[in-house]
Design a protein around this motif. Structure first.
Motif, PDB file in Angstrom:
ATOM      1  N   VAL A   1       0.868  -1.182   0.000  1.00  0.00           N
ATOM      2  CA  VAL A   1       0.000   0.000   0.000  1.00  0.00           C
ATOM      3  C   VAL A   1       0.904   1.231   0.000  1.00  0.00           C
ATOM      4  CG1 VAL A   1      -1.772   1.293   1.214  1.00  0.00           C
ATOM      5  CG2 VAL A   1      -1.837  -1.213   1.208  1.00  0.00           C
ATOM      6  N   ARG A   2       0.744   2.094  -0.991  1.00  0.00           N
ATOM      7  CA  ARG A   2       1.604   3.275  -1.147  1.00  0.00           C
ATOM      8  C   ARG A   2       0.883   4.515  -0.626  1.00  0.00           C
ATOM      9  NH1 ARG A   2       1.894   6.832  -5.597  1.00  0.00           N
ATOM     10  NH2 ARG A   2       0.595   5.356  -6.760  1.00  0.00           N
ATOM     11  N   PRO A   3       1.369   5.126   0.485  1.00  0.00           N
ATOM     12  CA  PRO A   3       0.757   6.363   0.971  1.00  0.00           C
ATOM     13  C   PRO A   3       0.937   7.500  -0.042  1.00  0.00           C
ATOM     14  CG  PRO A   3       2.124   5.347   2.668  1.00  0.00           C
ATOM     15  CD  PRO A   3       2.434   4.648   1.393  1.00  0.00           C
ATOM     16  N   LEU A   4      -0.146   8.226  -0.343  1.00  0.00           N
ATOM     17  CA  LEU A   4      -0.076   9.325  -1.295  1.00  0.00           C
ATOM     18  C   LEU A   4      -0.008  10.679  -0.593  1.00  0.00           C
ATOM     19  CD1 LEU A   4      -1.140   7.038  -3.275  1.00  0.00           C
ATOM     20  CD2 LEU A   4      -2.157   8.906  -4.546  1.00  0.00           C
ATOM     21  N   THR A   5      -0.818  10.846   0.435  1.00  0.00           N
ATOM     22  CA  THR A   5      -0.862  12.137   1.121  1.00  0.00           C
ATOM     23  C   THR A   5      -1.405  11.916   2.521  1.00  0.00           C
ATOM     24  OG1 THR A   5      -1.667  14.423   0.971  1.00  0.00           O
ATOM     25  CG2 THR A   5      -3.183  12.678   0.294  1.00  0.00           C
ATOM     26  N   GLN A   6      -1.085  12.852   3.420  1.00  0.00           N
ATOM     27  CA  GLN A   6      -1.540  12.737   4.805  1.00  0.00           C
ATOM     28  C   GLN A   6      -1.650  14.115   5.421  1.00  0.00           C
ATOM     29  OE1 GLN A   6       0.436  13.509   7.669  1.00  0.00           O
ATOM     30  NE2 GLN A   6       2.156  14.268   6.417  1.00  0.00           N
ATOM     31  N   CYS A   7      -2.351  14.193   6.552  1.00  0.00           N
ATOM     32  CA  CYS A   7      -2.456  15.438   7.315  1.00  0.00           C
ATOM     33  C   CYS A   7      -2.696  15.075   8.768  1.00  0.00           C
ATOM     34  CB  CYS A   7      -3.597  16.306   6.784  1.00  0.00           C
ATOM     35  SG  CYS A   7      -3.692  17.926   7.589  1.00  0.00           S
ATOM     36  N   GLY A   8      -2.083  15.824   9.668  1.00  0.00           N
ATOM     37  CA  GLY A   8      -2.294  15.591  11.085  1.00  0.00           C
ATOM     38  C   GLY A   8      -1.010  15.243  11.804  1.00  0.00           C
TER      39      GLY A   8
ATOM     40  N   GLN B   1       4.395  12.397  12.437  1.00  0.00           N
ATOM     41  CA  GLN B   1       5.718  12.182  13.018  1.00  0.00           C
ATOM     42  C   GLN B   1       6.418  10.945  12.451  1.00  0.00           C
ATOM     43  OE1 GLN B   1       5.397  12.282  17.328  1.00  0.00           O
ATOM     44  NE2 GLN B   1       5.916  14.445  17.321  1.00  0.00           N
ATOM     45  N   GLY B   2       6.397  10.810  11.131  1.00  0.00           N
ATOM     46  CA  GLY B   2       7.116   9.709  10.490  1.00  0.00           C
ATOM     47  C   GLY B   2       6.441   8.364  10.607  1.00  0.00           C
ATOM     48  N   TYR B   3       5.171   8.329  11.030  1.00  0.00           N
ATOM     49  CA  TYR B   3       4.472   7.042  11.213  1.00  0.00           C
ATOM     50  C   TYR B   3       4.389   6.266   9.897  1.00  0.00           C
ATOM     51  CZ  TYR B   3       0.625   3.796  12.161  1.00  0.00           C
ATOM     52  OH  TYR B   3      -0.168   2.680  12.270  1.00  0.00           O
ATOM     53  N   LEU B   4       4.034   6.955   8.821  1.00  0.00           N
ATOM     54  CA  LEU B   4       3.853   6.266   7.546  1.00  0.00           C
ATOM     55  C   LEU B   4       5.178   5.781   6.968  1.00  0.00           C
ATOM     56  CD1 LEU B   4       1.160   8.579   5.899  1.00  0.00           C
ATOM     57  CD2 LEU B   4       0.828   6.435   7.137  1.00  0.00           C
ATOM     58  N   ASP B   5       6.282   6.452   7.341  1.00  0.00           N
ATOM     59  CA  ASP B   5       7.592   6.004   6.866  1.00  0.00           C
ATOM     60  C   ASP B   5       8.095   4.794   7.642  1.00  0.00           C
ATOM     61  OD1 ASP B   5       7.636   8.079   5.032  1.00  0.00           O
ATOM     62  OD2 ASP B   5       8.598   9.456   6.455  1.00  0.00           O
ATOM     63  N   SER B   6       7.606   4.610   8.869  1.00  0.00           N
ATOM     64  CA  SER B   6       8.133   3.550   9.739  1.00  0.00           C
ATOM     65  C   SER B   6       7.348   2.258   9.633  1.00  0.00           C
ATOM     66  CB  SER B   6       8.112   4.027  11.201  1.00  0.00           C
ATOM     67  OG  SER B   6       6.763   4.239  11.631  1.00  0.00           O
TER      68      SER B   6
ATOM     69  N   GLN C   1     -11.344  -0.343  16.917  1.00  0.00           N
ATOM     70  CA  GLN C   1     -11.828   0.494  18.013  1.00  0.00           C
ATOM     71  C   GLN C   1     -10.817   0.633  19.151  1.00  0.00           C
ATOM     72  OE1 GLN C   1     -14.165   2.396  17.739  1.00  0.00           O
ATOM     73  NE2 GLN C   1     -16.086   1.541  16.954  1.00  0.00           N
ATOM     74  N   ASN C   2      -9.832  -0.255  19.228  1.00  0.00           N
ATOM     75  CA  ASN C   2      -8.862  -0.164  20.331  1.00  0.00           C
ATOM     76  C   ASN C   2      -7.549  -0.784  19.874  1.00  0.00           C
ATOM     77  OD1 ASN C   2      -7.410  -0.260  22.782  1.00  0.00           O
ATOM     78  ND2 ASN C   2      -9.318  -0.352  23.947  1.00  0.00           N
ATOM     79  N   VAL C   3      -6.515   0.048  19.770  1.00  0.00           N
ATOM     80  CA  VAL C   3      -5.212  -0.437  19.320  1.00  0.00           C
ATOM     81  C   VAL C   3      -4.615  -1.425  20.312  1.00  0.00           C
ATOM     82  CG1 VAL C   3      -2.844   0.288  18.800  1.00  0.00           C
ATOM     83  CG2 VAL C   3      -4.771   1.647  17.984  1.00  0.00           C
ATOM     84  N   LEU C   4      -4.891  -1.242  21.634  1.00  0.00           N
ATOM     85  CA  LEU C   4      -4.275  -2.057  22.666  1.00  0.00           C
ATOM     86  C   LEU C   4      -4.670  -3.519  22.588  1.00  0.00           C
ATOM     87  CD1 LEU C   4      -4.383   0.291  25.787  1.00  0.00           C
ATOM     88  CD2 LEU C   4      -2.351  -0.605  24.649  1.00  0.00           C
ATOM     89  N   ASN C   5      -5.953  -3.802  22.351  1.00  0.00           N
ATOM     90  CA  ASN C   5      -6.407  -5.196  22.433  1.00  0.00           C
ATOM     91  C   ASN C   5      -6.806  -5.785  21.083  1.00  0.00           C
ATOM     92  OD1 ASN C   5      -8.855  -3.999  21.874  1.00  0.00           O
ATOM     93  ND2 ASN C   5      -9.531  -3.988  24.022  1.00  0.00           N
ATOM     94  N   ASN C   6      -6.464  -5.134  19.999  1.00  0.00           N
ATOM     95  CA  ASN C   6      -6.792  -5.663  18.675  1.00  0.00           C
ATOM     96  C   ASN C   6      -5.583  -6.451  18.169  1.00  0.00           C
ATOM     97  OD1 ASN C   6      -7.555  -6.236  16.074  1.00  0.00           O
ATOM     98  ND2 ASN C   6      -8.109  -4.141  15.538  1.00  0.00           N
ATOM     99  N   PRO C   7      -5.682  -7.790  18.065  1.00  0.00           N
ATOM    100  CA  PRO C   7      -4.508  -8.588  17.632  1.00  0.00           C
ATOM    101  C   PRO C   7      -4.060  -8.264  16.211  1.00  0.00           C
ATOM    102  CG  PRO C   7      -6.501  -9.950  17.751  1.00  0.00           C
ATOM    103  CD  PRO C   7      -6.851  -8.637  18.365  1.00  0.00           C
ATOM    104  N   ALA C   8      -4.967  -7.782  15.364  1.00  0.00           N
ATOM    105  CA  ALA C   8      -4.581  -7.458  13.984  1.00  0.00           C
ATOM    106  C   ALA C   8      -3.622  -6.278  13.933  1.00  0.00           C
ATOM    107  CB  ALA C   8      -5.830  -7.161  13.147  1.00  0.00           C
ATOM    108  N   MET C   9      -3.544  -5.481  15.037  1.00  0.00           N
ATOM    109  CA  MET C   9      -2.692  -4.293  15.067  1.00  0.00           C
ATOM    110  C   MET C   9      -1.300  -4.585  15.625  1.00  0.00           C
ATOM    111  SD  MET C   9      -4.116  -1.638  13.768  1.00  0.00           S
ATOM    112  CE  MET C   9      -3.050  -0.369  14.428  1.00  0.00           C
ATOM    113  N   THR C  10      -0.967  -5.857  15.837  1.00  0.00           N
ATOM    114  CA  THR C  10       0.310  -6.208  16.464  1.00  0.00           C
ATOM    115  C   THR C  10       1.522  -5.622  15.739  1.00  0.00           C
ATOM    116  OG1 THR C  10      -0.655  -8.248  17.343  1.00  0.00           O
ATOM    117  CG2 THR C  10       1.770  -8.132  17.207  1.00  0.00           C
ATOM    118  N   PRO C  11       1.610  -5.705  14.397  1.00  0.00           N
ATOM    119  CA  PRO C  11       2.821  -5.169  13.741  1.00  0.00           C
ATOM    120  C   PRO C  11       2.998  -3.666  13.892  1.00  0.00           C
ATOM    121  CG  PRO C  11       1.620  -6.676  12.280  1.00  0.00           C
ATOM    122  CD  PRO C  11       0.724  -6.380  13.441  1.00  0.00           C
ATOM    123  N   TRP C  12       1.923  -2.947  14.189  1.00  0.00           N
ATOM    124  CA  TRP C  12       2.008  -1.479  14.205  1.00  0.00           C
ATOM    125  C   TRP C  12       1.632  -0.891  15.573  1.00  0.00           C
ATOM    126  CZ3 TRP C  12      -1.385  -4.172  10.891  1.00  0.00           C
ATOM    127  CH2 TRP C  12      -0.824  -4.505   9.632  1.00  0.00           C
TER     128      TRP C  12
END
Length: 986
Positions: A417-424, A427-432, A460-471
């Motif tokens: 997935v190639r990021p095209l543009t962002q706002c907000g 702090q380098g999140y998309l590069d990392s 809904q919750n980054v802490l307890n969502n197993p799909a979010m483990t890599p990030w």
């Protein structure tokens, strides 16, 4: 006793005070809730109003694109037949795609002097009752010539002069003068009958003469051909535009549309209900908009079914609940029971519930405002990347989210997935991070899942969502607690996803997500619209470029050269100065192209142009006329000496060899010079005389220049001499036939021969056909020559049969002049009868130009030839302008691929594609395909792999006299085909 009464008064005062405070607080809370509901309904009403207006704009933009495409059809073709127009409109399938449009038509611009000729021309095409109405004499007319689909309603409009109606005429004149789409005011369409009469309007797009630039209003008026237009019935149009919201509009809001700047009953174009008074509506919105140069006034008013939502059940519940709680609190205090703490807790719970409800309402209102702002951005967007950046900015600034970004799906091996543009707060999140939309570990997050499944994915919750483990660690470091990924779906294809991050968990309510999904859908539609608009603009710019410039060298073509000459000639006449035309012909360029390939030849041309540009002034014009011929217009005062100096500079510039890849090439040119006004004052005269001079330079040994002199017209005298000698040549039969074999590519067997005429002149010797055939066609001698060729070829075919030689086909060329002026059926029948040749052994080769002559009569003649048993083929297929719509109707057996395509197919991808396309087209129509100009083993191998049936060319045999051809028929050519295949690498 007094104390007891005092205490009693205290207990009465405190509960009363609490009751009053409680009731006052209850009233304030329910009033706040009612105001919040009213504000929410107002924002919803404003959003729906804006959505209706934007839907009208977007739909009319799509109708404009249809008419732009129709205008492009006329501009590109010059002349469009009724069948081609019908085929084009049917291919749009707008009945299902574009509801509300009544049809697509073309209205032709006609002056009074052209009227009678125009009517006669249209009647000659089969419309015998065609006439222009309303009747009467006017200086200009604009008659409806085409209108598809051809329904009984649309047929009523054929021949109608729209220019006679002031309302229509005003829109047509604006479109003509401004070169863009315009709509008319309120009219009653010609398609209307006495039943179901609706208000209507029309959209016009001007059509100008092809290949001309319309820079000024005067030029646009002078080059006007007509208008592509579409009629609209207002009720049908609105039903199509509102779509699934149409019932909603009728039930909750009343929509009115008026023509012009004011709300006047006689100017009403559309009304969704029968209401006329809106004094009782809680919400009203009246707005003036300009659509394609014409103002509309749009009124949107809420209906009782919408206004009843102001009666908030929540506020009533608050009032009732607050009153009961106030009474209970008073009772609790009065009874001095220990349940005071429970009462306080109950009050706090209610407060928290109210606060939560208000927070949810604020988030919903925020999402509505965001959606409205994004829709406004979509309407005014002109660039896809800026659109995406602005949507992300609005999500952060208007929506209050922490981060928003858009990523597109890459169709590479890793499905990244190639990021095209962002706002907000990024702090380098998309590069990392590394995100995939494949079914792997890094594709299980919200973004990858949304792209892969095409459905919204909520975290809904980054802490307890197993799909979010890599990030998870990178997200928590930046304060991301929840996120949502919304797929961007364009025509069933997922382009990517809009990703939104929030600073709190469980931040995305179902109602909010529904509005965000609507935002993503609108954004995807905006992307599709921008891409379609960009493609249309690029195609239009490319068409305009090709109309005036050479695509290889980017030099002006003959059309632009003529225009610049006319401007320069005006200045030269007024200043009484001279100009020069230098005609350059590269020496031995064909030898380079034939030996090294056309790719090398193209590089040589580009290098030559660069050197020529170093020799001329910025005010001079260099034009490429054809393959290796250029013209330089020296527009500054230029006498013979100056022209000679320029010619010497050009000759010297080409002295140094060219380095093209591994090839070191020597190139030179011959130059012919004509002077203005001594050698002529018209462009064509000067160009022809410069061309005559360049022939003289070639005869002088090349690599030199010559000025035009009157003696150079001797070449014209030679043509006149040969033309005069043709009569004697026909009388004395000075012609003879050579024959070139045709083989089956797969077997190598000879399947036919082509008869080719030669002129044995008594003094000039063998005159090449390219020199005398054009003269014979112009003088009419081609009819007698063609008759002799046909009889002689049939006789020779019969002789070979009698000798026991199997010659399946004798191919004979037919000239367009011969086909038009000769009695073809009688001639062929006579030749077959006189020779005794079987009709199925004769094949007539017809050029594509023949097919354009009186199509119905041509088809009749071809069918007559087929009834005789003769075979037919189309010669030089692909170089003419025959319509594929007619090809299927023609009773032909074979297509012959022109040698120019065969020559280019190994060095040019486009040439190879064209050859393959012709072979596939022929086989699809169950026709045989033969290629001429096969000169190398590589040519034969390519044609074999492409599935071509037959071939002829110098690789197999040159055209040879009868005796040599007889020997070839006896010995065959299989050994040559075998040698060619052996030399070709597999």
């Amino acid at each position: 006793m007094l104390r007891r009464e005092h205490l009693s008064r205290q207990f009465l005062l405190l509960p009363g005070l609490l009751l009053v405070v409680g009731l006052a607080l209850t009233w304030m809370l329910q009033d706040t809730t009612r105001q919040s509901v009213r504000q929410s309904l107002k924002e919803e009403f404003d959003y729906r109003s804006e959505e209706i207006i934007q839907n009208i704009r977007l739909r009319l933009d799509r109708y404009e694109q249809i008419l732009e495409g129709t205008a492009g059809l006329f501009a590109a073709s010059g002349h469009v037949t009724p069948e081609e127009f019908n085929h084009y409109v049917r291919s749009l399938k707008f009945e299902g795609k574009y509801p509300g449009i009544q049809g697509v038509g073309f209205s032709q611009w006609i002056t009074a002097a052209q009227k009678e000729a125009h009517i006669a021309q249209v009647r000659a095409t089969g419309s015998s009752h065609y006439d222009i109405h309303p009747t009467g004499q006017r200086p200009f007319y604009s008659s409806i010539v085409y209108l598809e689909p051809s329904t009984w309603r649309n047929q009523r409009a054929i021949g109608y002069d729209m220019y006679a109606d002031p309302v229509r005429r005003a829109a047509m004149e604006r479109a003509r003068d401004e070169d863009k789409a315009q709509i008319s005011g309120r009219v009653q369409l010609m398609q209307e009958t006495e039943q179901d009469i609706q208000a209507g309007f029309l959209m016009y797009v001007p059509v100008y003469q092809s290949f001309n630039v319309q820079a000024t209003v005067a030029e646009r008026r002078a080059q006007l051909v007509g208008w592509a237009y579409a009629p609209f019935r207002m009720n049908d149009l609105m039903a199509g535009i509102l779509g699934e919201h149409f019932g909603e509009v009728g039930d909750t809001v009343h929509l009115e549309i008026y023509d012009g700047h004011a709300v006047q009953a006689e100017q009403r174009m559309f009304s969704s209900t029968h209401r006329t008074h809106h004094d009782t509506s809680a919400f009203s919105h009246v707005r003036q908009i300009v659509l394609f140069g014409h103002p509309w006034t749009i009124g949107i008013h809420s209906l009782p079914s919408f206004d009843t939502r102001l009666n908030s059940e929540k506020a009533n519940a608050i009032a009732m609940t607050g009153s009961l709680i106030s009474l209970l609190l008073a009772l609790v205090v009065w009874l001095l029971v220990a349940s005071r703490a429970h009462a306080n807790a109950l009050a706090q719970d209610m407060t928290r519930e109210l606060q939560h409800s208000e927070a949810a309402q604020r988030k919903l209102n925020r999402a509505l405002r965001l959606l409205s702002a994004c829709n406004m951005t979509l309407v005014h967007a002109t660039d896809e990347h800026r659109l995406l950046a602005e949507i992300c900015r609005l999500c952060v600034e208007r929506g209050g989210y922490l981060l928003a970004w858009v990523g597109y799906a890459e169709h590479n091996e890793g499905r990244s997935v190639r990021p095209l543009t962002q706002c907000g707060f990024e702090q380098g999140y998309l590069d990392s991070i590394s995100i995939s939309w494949g079914n792997n570990e890094r594709g299980q997050g919200p973004t990858g899942t949304a792209i892969r499944t095409g459905k919204t994915s909520i975290n809904q919750n980054v802490l307890n969502n197993p799909a979010m483990t890599p990030w998870r660690q990178a997200a928590l470091q930046r304060g991301y607690q929840a996120s949502v990924a919304l797929p961007l779906i364009c025509d069933t294809q997922v382009l990517g996803a809009l990703n939104i991050y929030a600073a709190e968990a469980n931040a995305f309510d179902p109602e909010e997500v529904q509005l965000l999904e609507e935002l993503a859908t609108d954004l995807a539609f905006g992307i599709v619209t921008l891409r379609a608009r960009a493609e249309h603009t690029a195609a239009k710019e490319q068409l305009e470029f090709l109309a005036h410039f050479d695509p290889l060298t980017h030099l002006p073509n003959r059309l632009l050269l003529r225009d610049r000459f006319e401007h320069a000639a005006l200045a030269a006449r007024s200043g009484q100065t001279e100009m020069a035309l230098l005609y350059l012909d590269l020496d031995q360029f064909k030898q380079i192209s034939d030996s090294l390939g056309y790719a090398v030849g193209d590089q040589v041309l580009v290098e030559v142009v660069q050197r020529l540009q170093q020799c001329v002034d910025t005010t001079d014009t260099i034009s490429r006329l054809n393959s290796d011929e250029f013209v330089i217009l020296r527009s500054d005062p230029c006498d013979a000496a100056t022209a000679a100096t320029l010619a010497n500079a050009i000759r010297d510039a080409l002295t140094n060899p060219l380095q093209i890849g591994d090839h070191t090439l020597n190139i030179s040119c011959s130059i012919g010079i004509s002077l203005f006004p001594n050698d002529g004052e018209e462009f064509d005269a000067l160009l022809n005389r410069a061309h005559t001079a360049v022939d003289s330079a070639k005869e002088a040994g090349r690599r030199t220049y010559r000025f035009f002199t009157r003696d150079m017209n001797a070449g014209l005298l030679d043509q006149m001499r040969l033309t005069g000698a043709l009569t004697e040549a026909v009388r004395q039969q000075q012609f003879l036939l050579h024959y070139q074999p045709q083989i089956d590519i797969r077997s190598g067997q000879i399947v036919g021969v082509e008869a080719l005429v030669r002129w044995q002149h008594p003094t000039d010797g063998m005159v090449p056909p390219g020199k005398f055939i054009p003269l014979a066609e112009r003088s009419g001698h081609i009819i007698q020559i063609g008759e002799w060729v046909l009889h002689e070829a049939c006789r020779q075919g019969r002789r070979w049969q009698e000798q026991g030689l199997d010659v399946p086909l004798m191919a004979v060329n037919f000239s367009a002049v011969q086909f038009k002026r000769g009695n073809v059926l009688e001639l062929v029948s006579s030749a077959l009868a006189a020779s005794g040749l079987s009709p199925d052994r004769l094949e007539l080769e017809l050029t594509e130009s023949i097919l354009l002559q009186d199509v119905s009569e041509t088809i009749k003649t071809l069918q007559g030839l087929k009834d005789l048993g003769v075979k037919l083929s189309i010669d030089d297929f692909g170089t003419g302008y025959s319509s594929l719509a007619y090809l299927k109707q023609l009773a032909v057996d074979k297509l012959k691929i022109d040698q120019s395509f065969v020559r280019d197919m190994l060095s040019d991808n486009d040439g190879a594609s064209i050859v393959k396309a012709i072979i596939q087209l022929g086989h699809t129509l169950q026709l045989e395909v033969i290629a001429e100009g096969v000169e190398t083993a590589a040519h034969l191998a390519f044609l074999h792999d492409a599935g071509c049936d037959q071939a002829q060319g110098y690789l197999l045999s040159r055209p040879v006299p009868t005796a040599q051809c007889t020997q070839l028929l006896q010995e065959g050519l299989t050994h040559i085909v075998a040698q060619a295949r052996a030399c070709t690498p597999t």
